[in-house]
Write an enzyme that holds these catalytic residues in place. Structure first.
Site, PDB file in Angstrom:
ATOM      1  N   TYR A 190     -41.216 -58.188 -49.208  1.00 55.43           N
ATOM      2  CA  TYR A 190     -40.857 -58.243 -47.589  1.00 55.43           C
ATOM      3  C   TYR A 190     -41.209 -59.628 -48.239  1.00 55.43           C
ATOM      4  O   TYR A 190     -40.359 -60.846 -47.513  1.00 55.43           O
ATOM      5  CB  TYR A 190     -42.154 -57.694 -46.795  1.00 55.43           C
ATOM      6  CG  TYR A 190     -41.135 -56.685 -45.898  1.00 55.43           C
ATOM      7  CD1 TYR A 190     -41.224 -55.239 -46.912  1.00 55.43           C
ATOM      8  CD2 TYR A 190     -41.477 -56.628 -44.476  1.00 55.43           C
ATOM      9  CE1 TYR A 190     -40.849 -54.377 -45.739  1.00 55.43           C
ATOM     10  CE2 TYR A 190     -41.801 -55.673 -43.700  1.00 55.43           C
ATOM     11  CZ  TYR A 190     -41.171 -54.583 -44.561  1.00 55.43           C
ATOM     12  OH  TYR A 190     -40.608 -52.862 -43.751  1.00 55.43           O
ATOM     13  N   ASP A 242     -44.639 -49.415 -44.486  1.00 58.56           N
ATOM     14  CA  ASP A 242     -43.646 -49.599 -43.267  1.00 58.56           C
ATOM     15  C   ASP A 242     -42.889 -48.158 -43.276  1.00 58.56           C
ATOM     16  O   ASP A 242     -42.589 -46.774 -41.832  1.00 58.56           O
ATOM     17  CB  ASP A 242     -41.929 -50.541 -43.361  1.00 58.56           C
ATOM     18  CG  ASP A 242     -41.475 -50.517 -42.892  1.00 58.56           C
ATOM     19  OD1 ASP A 242     -41.728 -50.577 -41.197  1.00 58.56           O
ATOM     20  OD2 ASP A 242     -39.966 -50.690 -43.033  1.00 58.56           O
ATOM     21  N   LYS A 263     -45.695 -46.566 -57.144  1.00 60.25           N
ATOM     22  CA  LYS A 263     -43.796 -45.798 -57.700  1.00 60.25           C
ATOM     23  C   LYS A 263     -44.885 -45.835 -58.712  1.00 60.25           C
ATOM     24  O   LYS A 263     -43.988 -47.001 -59.403  1.00 60.25           O
ATOM     25  CB  LYS A 263     -43.470 -46.431 -56.847  1.00 60.25           C
ATOM     26  CG  LYS A 263     -41.969 -45.738 -57.673  1.00 60.25           C
ATOM     27  CD  LYS A 263     -42.028 -44.257 -57.205  1.00 60.25           C
ATOM     28  CE  LYS A 263     -40.565 -43.964 -57.790  1.00 60.25           C
ATOM     29  NZ  LYS A 263     -40.544 -42.200 -57.600  1.00 60.25           N
ATOM     30  N   ASP A 307     -43.204 -40.952 -53.481  1.00 59.12           N
ATOM     31  CA  ASP A 307     -42.076 -39.822 -52.896  1.00 59.12           C
ATOM     32  C   ASP A 307     -42.684 -38.275 -52.950  1.00 59.12           C
ATOM     33  O   ASP A 307     -42.253 -37.944 -51.966  1.00 59.12           O
ATOM     34  CB  ASP A 307     -41.036 -39.595 -54.325  1.00 59.12           C
ATOM     35  CG  ASP A 307     -41.981 -39.546 -55.190  1.00 59.12           C
ATOM     36  OD1 ASP A 307     -42.870 -39.699 -55.631  1.00 59.12           O
ATOM     37  OD2 ASP A 307     -40.785 -38.896 -56.530  1.00 59.12           O
ATOM     38  N   ASP A 357     -43.704 -44.144 -40.188  1.00 59.18           N
ATOM     39  CA  ASP A 357     -42.488 -43.947 -39.032  1.00 59.18           C
ATOM     40  C   ASP A 357     -43.410 -42.274 -39.631  1.00 59.18           C
ATOM     41  O   ASP A 357     -42.698 -41.676 -38.652  1.00 59.18           O
ATOM     42  CB  ASP A 357     -41.053 -44.349 -39.942  1.00 59.18           C
ATOM     43  CG  ASP A 357     -40.954 -45.380 -38.582  1.00 59.18           C
ATOM     44  OD1 ASP A 357     -41.949 -46.358 -38.460  1.00 59.18           O
ATOM     45  OD2 ASP A 357     -39.658 -46.002 -38.215  1.00 59.18           O
TER      46      ASP A 357
END
Ligand code: IPM
Ligand code: MN
Length: 353
Positions: free
Chosen positions: A141, A243, A186, A219, A247
């Site tokens: 970001y 982020d 990751k 994942d 959600d």
């Protein structure tokens, strides 16, 4: 107590839920004899329209002088031109960066009667109680961005101190709960993730030997959070993964509109915002769910003002109103009566009274 609270309503449904948040703060001030003063400043698209900047200097200065900042939401189709130099989201990232609020705490609150509103099978939701700690001021970001005619890049950078401080926050929280921490990365692909994992292991081994630490690839984490959400307790992760995953986990509670957040840093000013966006499709209709905002107000009372009793009062009021069957459109099922933002806020106010 005296407190100065800056409200940044922003765009879309932001002003609608920010109004609810302010009413709750005023009510708590009256009920418990506090003196809360309010400032209201521009951010996002409305700031671009009014002062040609998504984050005017005056907004930054006022926020820095406050005890806490409440933010509605930013963004909308009006400012969505992909070639625009100024974007509402720059205001949001800018205020997070300016206040140095690197730790974004996003608890998933499960209201039993909302199990029907969740797309998950009800039995999956039994015993779900998890908190995501999202690193908020680093990573992709905030890295350098570049664009030429035939190439674009976003750099993902993490410094050691940035990883250390967020892991400490997460480990401290895990120590107060189940001594269980899950770090999501990751590491099979990204160097920043391998770096994050090393630092995490070192801190846990050195300062938190009582904590059971687990590393999960993002994942797989996305799958497990749907598959076996009750296995998680405290999750810590970098900015973009946090982020996306928050959600996703909001669906456990029934709606994105239910979840609050607190963003904290080393200095005193905390930033409080529901995790939902500006929802342009329903803006201006008075039907937004105010619960994410009002839960964020409870977090403000707890973390920035250290008013524990007041925070619990607000949380219980939301809980009772939801459990009594009140529903905004996003959490209503077939034969529920749908209440407006104002009606729900009023019911929560009556409950606190
Ligand atoms: C959030 C939002 C923001 C983010 C957007 C509006 C920039 O999605 O707070 O989760 O990505 O952080
Ligand atoms: Mn988001």
């Amino acid at each position: 107590m005296d407190a100065l609270i800056t409200i940044l309503p922003g765009d879309g449904i932001g002003p609608e839920v920010a109004r609810s948040g302010k009413e709750i703060l005023q009510l708590i001030a009256n009920k418990y004899n506090h003196n809360f003063k309010f400032e209201e400043k521009l951010i996002g698209g409305s700031a671009i329209d009014n002062c040609s900047s998504p984050l005017p200097q005056e907004t930054i200065d006022t926020c820095k002088d406050s005890n806490a900042v409440v933010l509605g939401a930013v963004g909308g189709p009006k400012w969505d031109n992909p070639n625009a130099k100024l974007r509402p989201e720059q205001g949001l990232l800018g205020i997070r960066g300016s206040l140095g609020v690197f730790a974004n705490i996003r608890p998933v609150i499960i209201y039993p009667s909302l199990a029907k509103a969740s797309p998950l099978k009800e039995e999956k939701l039994i015993d779900v109680d998890l908190i995501v700690i999202r690193e908020l001021t680093g990573g992709i970001y905030f890295g350098e961005k570049n664009r030429t005619e035939n190439k674009a890049s976003d750099l993902c950078v993490y410094h050691d101190f940035e990883v250390e401080r967020i892991i400490k926050i997460a480990a401290d929280l895990a120590s107060k709960r189940k001594n269980k921490l899950c770090s999501v990365d990751k590491a099979n692909v990204l160097e920043t993730s391998r770096f994050w994992r090393n630092i995490t292991d070192n801190i846990i081994a050195k300062d938190y030997p009582h904590i059971d630490i687990e590393h999960i690839l993002v994942d797989a984490a996305a799958m497990y959070l749907i598959n076996r959400p009750s296995d998680f307790d405290v999750i810590v992760t970098e900015n973009m993964f946090g982020d996306i995953l928050t959600d996703e986990v909001s669906m456990l509670s029934g709606s994105l509109g239910m979840l609050p957040s607190a963003s904290l840093g080393d200095n005193k000013v905390g930033l409080y915002e529901p995790i939902h966006g500006s929802a342009p499709d329903i803006a201006g209709k008075g039907i937004a769910n105010p619960c994410g905002m009002i839960s964020s107000i409870a977090m403000l009372l707890r973390y920035s003002l250290n008013l524990q009793e007041e925070a619990i009062d607000v949380e219980n009021a939301i809980y009772n109103v939801i459990e009594n069957g009140t529903r905004s459109a996003d959490i209503a099922t077939a034969d529920d009566k749908v209440s407006s933002t104002e009606q729900i806020t009023k019911l929560i106010i009556d409950e606190i009274n």
